[in-house]
Write a protein that holds these residues in place. Structure first.
Motif, mmCIF file in Angstrom:
data_model
loop_
_atom_site.group_PDB
_atom_site.id
_atom_site.type_symbol
_atom_site.label_atom_id
_atom_site.label_comp_id
_atom_site.label_asym_id
_atom_site.label_seq_id
_atom_site.Cartn_x
_atom_site.Cartn_y
_atom_site.Cartn_z
ATOM 1 N N GLY A 344 -55.048 14.753 -67.321
ATOM 2 C CA GLY A 344 -54.767 15.625 -66.921
ATOM 3 C C GLY A 344 -53.879 16.579 -68.399
ATOM 4 N N ASP A 345 -52.960 15.882 -69.281
ATOM 5 C CA ASP A 345 -52.405 16.200 -70.209
ATOM 6 C C ASP A 345 -52.608 16.464 -70.870
ATOM 7 O OD1 ASP A 345 -50.086 15.308 -68.801
ATOM 8 O OD2 ASP A 345 -49.800 13.529 -69.688
ATOM 9 N N ILE A 346 -53.782 15.878 -71.900
ATOM 10 C CA ILE A 346 -53.942 16.838 -72.640
ATOM 11 C C ILE A 346 -55.403 18.218 -72.517
ATOM 12 C CG2 ILE A 346 -56.467 15.046 -72.988
ATOM 13 C CD1 ILE A 346 -54.302 15.706 -76.222
ATOM 14 N N ILE A 347 -55.651 17.924 -71.287
ATOM 15 C CA ILE A 347 -56.874 19.053 -71.066
ATOM 16 C C ILE A 347 -56.179 20.474 -70.346
ATOM 17 C CG2 ILE A 347 -58.319 19.940 -69.007
ATOM 18 C CD1 ILE A 347 -59.148 17.010 -68.654
ATOM 19 N N ASP A 348 -54.308 20.481 -69.850
ATOM 20 C CA ASP A 348 -53.595 21.715 -69.805
ATOM 21 C C ASP A 348 -52.562 21.308 -71.271
ATOM 22 O OD1 ASP A 348 -53.938 20.847 -67.134
ATOM 23 O OD2 ASP A 348 -51.914 19.815 -67.118
ATOM 24 N N ARG A 349 -52.697 20.759 -72.013
ATOM 25 C CA ARG A 349 -53.184 20.941 -73.505
ATOM 26 C C ARG A 349 -53.297 22.099 -74.012
ATOM 27 N NH1 ARG A 349 -51.202 16.805 -77.308
ATOM 28 N NH2 ARG A 349 -51.222 18.876 -79.256
ATOM 29 N N VAL A 351 -56.305 23.814 -72.550
ATOM 30 C CA VAL A 351 -55.957 24.635 -71.891
ATOM 31 C C VAL A 351 -54.749 25.900 -72.214
ATOM 32 C CG1 VAL A 351 -56.981 26.221 -69.470
ATOM 33 C CG2 VAL A 351 -57.448 24.139 -69.988
ATOM 34 N N SER A 352 -53.985 25.375 -71.945
ATOM 35 C CA SER A 352 -52.532 26.066 -72.683
ATOM 36 C C SER A 352 -52.450 27.061 -73.601
ATOM 37 C CB SER A 352 -50.982 25.049 -72.268
ATOM 38 O OG SER A 352 -51.105 24.633 -71.074
ATOM 39 N N GLU A 353 -53.470 26.299 -75.451
ATOM 40 C CA GLU A 353 -53.601 26.467 -76.322
ATOM 41 C C GLU A 353 -54.172 27.538 -76.023
ATOM 42 O OE1 GLU A 353 -53.376 24.086 -79.591
ATOM 43 O OE2 GLU A 353 -51.801 23.182 -78.586
ATOM 44 N N VAL A 354 -55.229 27.648 -75.657
ATOM 45 C CA VAL A 354 -56.040 28.884 -75.607
ATOM 46 C C VAL A 354 -55.941 29.468 -75.050
ATOM 47 C CG1 VAL A 354 -58.519 28.894 -74.573
ATOM 48 C CG2 VAL A 354 -58.385 26.828 -75.765
#
Length: 494
Positions: A344-349, A351-354
């Motif tokens: 989940g960490d890379i997905i959270d990163r 979505v946050s950057e988008v």
């Protein structure tokens, strides 16, 4: 241990005071010990009632009740106190320890009373104290009415966000509450996040994760947050007196509150909106506290079920030398139907950057504006005040016989309906989209990094639907680019 003479009194030292201060109790006990030692008596027990009034009935859990039980068991026969007022201010209590009910010897040090000789003076002093209490109660009642009209709260512990102002430090207006700015930030944040849609449990979790604590140093809970959101004191509204120990903020009618003589922490319309969302809802309905950005928010790209958070564990292959590499646990998202479990960490990163990039774009103001409604709350409040003035006029007309009861009932029903509609409009105006706050933010990335998890989740839910795709068993997604390929974003705005 020396043998006691059969006539040596078995003494109970009793200390009591109405305020919670250990020093006063300790001084009483020390004075009694010195007197007992001087007389050569034996201390059978010490009983202390701190923060206990002697003019009110003392319950079964008090030291007073325990002392009487010890006497009934034959463990003591004498009570030593420093002053008559320490033992009681009510003749009923004296009759409880003197014949015919009990024959307890009472020794009062400073007033030279010993009921073994005569209890007349003890009863006289108690009667005088009882009269003094009655006079003080009547005087306090008159003072309380004047204090409430002036908008001053009762003495006691103020709510989280305020400090009590001692009389010597008060201003000319006699203000009792002073804003505690550190705690007031907690209060404002709780109101803002709740009115933006954050669940109570999520607000509590975010406060705890940042090390924020209540006035008592306890962790926050959904019930604590709920009580705060219902409290009229935060909008500088003094509620009517309620029976001691039966305070219920949800039952307070804001129209019966008196304007408070202290600085509000939140606006009245924020209080109205929060109470409107909470009253009538079961206290246990606090929502779900999430630990990760997308749990329960993103959906599976295959079955469209909301994803759940999970804890994954790496299973590294053995090294060439035969030793095994250390495994690691990681935050993951999983489909409840078993279509995937992914880091989940890379997905959270991603979505946050988008989100940061989209809200930092040159046309972001149009996106933000789409989430805000132009409602003049001040005008709505003015309309409320006009309706309240009309209601007071009708009550006056009825009292003077200028309007019939049936006619007044129809008018009052109409006014109450209009007030309810205005409250609904104010609630909708105050329950702002989380996008509105960003209209005055210069650095979106800094805002995002400082924002609570609840606020980030609200923003993601407002902007987009995140669909997570399976990537195949054993495949790892470790870069933003790979994450972008395996996640679909469906924009709700713009």
């Amino acid at each position: 241990m020396p043998q006691l003479s059969p006539v040596t009194p078995r003494v109970a030292i009793y200390a009591r005071q109405s305020v919670d201060e250990d020093q006063g109790i300790a001084q009483q006990v020390e004075d009694c010990r010195s007197e007992v030692l001087r007389r050569g008596w034996h201390v059978a027990g010490e009983f202390q009632d701190n923060d206990t009034s002697a003019s009110k009935e003392r319950g079964p859990k008090t030291a007073w009740a325990a002392m009487l039980k010890a006497f009934d068991r034959g463990e003591l026969d004498t009570i030593v106190v420093t002053e008559t007022s320490r033992i009681t201010r009510s003749l009923i209590d004296v009759l409880d320890i003197r014949p015919p009910r009990r024959d307890v010897r009472v020794v009062v040090i400073r007033e030279g009373i010993d009921t073994e000789r005569d209890d007349f003076m003890l009863k006289q002093l108690v009667l005088l104290a009882e009269r003094e209490v009655r006079i003080k109660t009547e005087r306090a009642a008159r003072y309380a009415v004047g204090r409430r009209i002036a908008g001053h709260p009762t003495p006691g512990k103020p709510p989280h966000g305020y400090n009590w102002v001692p009389s010597i430090e008060r201003d000319d207006a006699g203000t009792r509450y002073r804003v505690n700015h550190g705690e007031a930030d907690d209060v404002r944040r709780i109101f803002l996040e709740f009115l933006a849609g954050a669940p109570l449990a999520q607000i509590a979790r975010d406060l705890n994760s940042e090390g924020r604590r209540t006035r008592q140093g306890s962790t926050w809970h959904a019930t604590t947050v709920r009580r705060l959101l219902l409290n009229p004191l935060y909008a500088a509204l003094l509620p009517p007196a309620q029976p001691s120990g039966q305070f219920d903020a949800s039952s307070i009618d804001l129209e019966t509150c008196t304007p408070g003589a202290w600085e509000p922490i939140v606006k009245r319309e924020q209080l109205i909106a929060s109470r409107g969302r909470l009253i009538g809802v079961l206290p246990s309905h606090s929502g779900t506290a999430r630990k990760w950005l997308l749990s329960g928010l993103a959906v599976c790209a295959v079955c469209s079920r909301p994803v759940r958070s999970a804890r994954g564990e790496t299973h590294p292959t053995a090294r060439q030398d035969g030793s095994s590499a250390e495994s690691h646990r990681y935050h993951a998202y999983r489909c409840p139907q078993g279509h995937f479990m992914r880091n989940g960490d890379i997905i959270d990163r991603y979505v946050s950057e988008v989100c940061i990039a989209r809200l930092s774009a040159h046309d972001a103001f149009d996106l933000i504006g789409a989430g805000s409604g132009e409602v003049d709350v001040a005008t709505l409040n003015s309309q409320r005040e006009a309706l309240k003035a009309r209601r007071r006029s009708i009550a006056s007309f009825v009292a003077r016989g200028l309007m019939a009861d049936t006619e007044a009932d129809e008018s009052l029903t109409e006014i109450m309906s209009a007030l309810a509609e205005l409250d609904d409009q104010i609630t909708r105006a105050v329950q702002r989209s989380p996008l509105v706050e960003l209209s005055v933010v210069d650095d979106v990335e800094a805002w995002w990094n400082d924002a609570t998890l609840a606020r980030r989740r609200l923003l993601v839910g407002e902007l987009m639907t995140v669909r997570i795709k399976p990537v195949g068993h054993g495949k790892r997604v470790t870069t933003i680019e790979r994450a972008a390929e395996s996640v679909t974003l469906e924009w709700n705005r713009g």
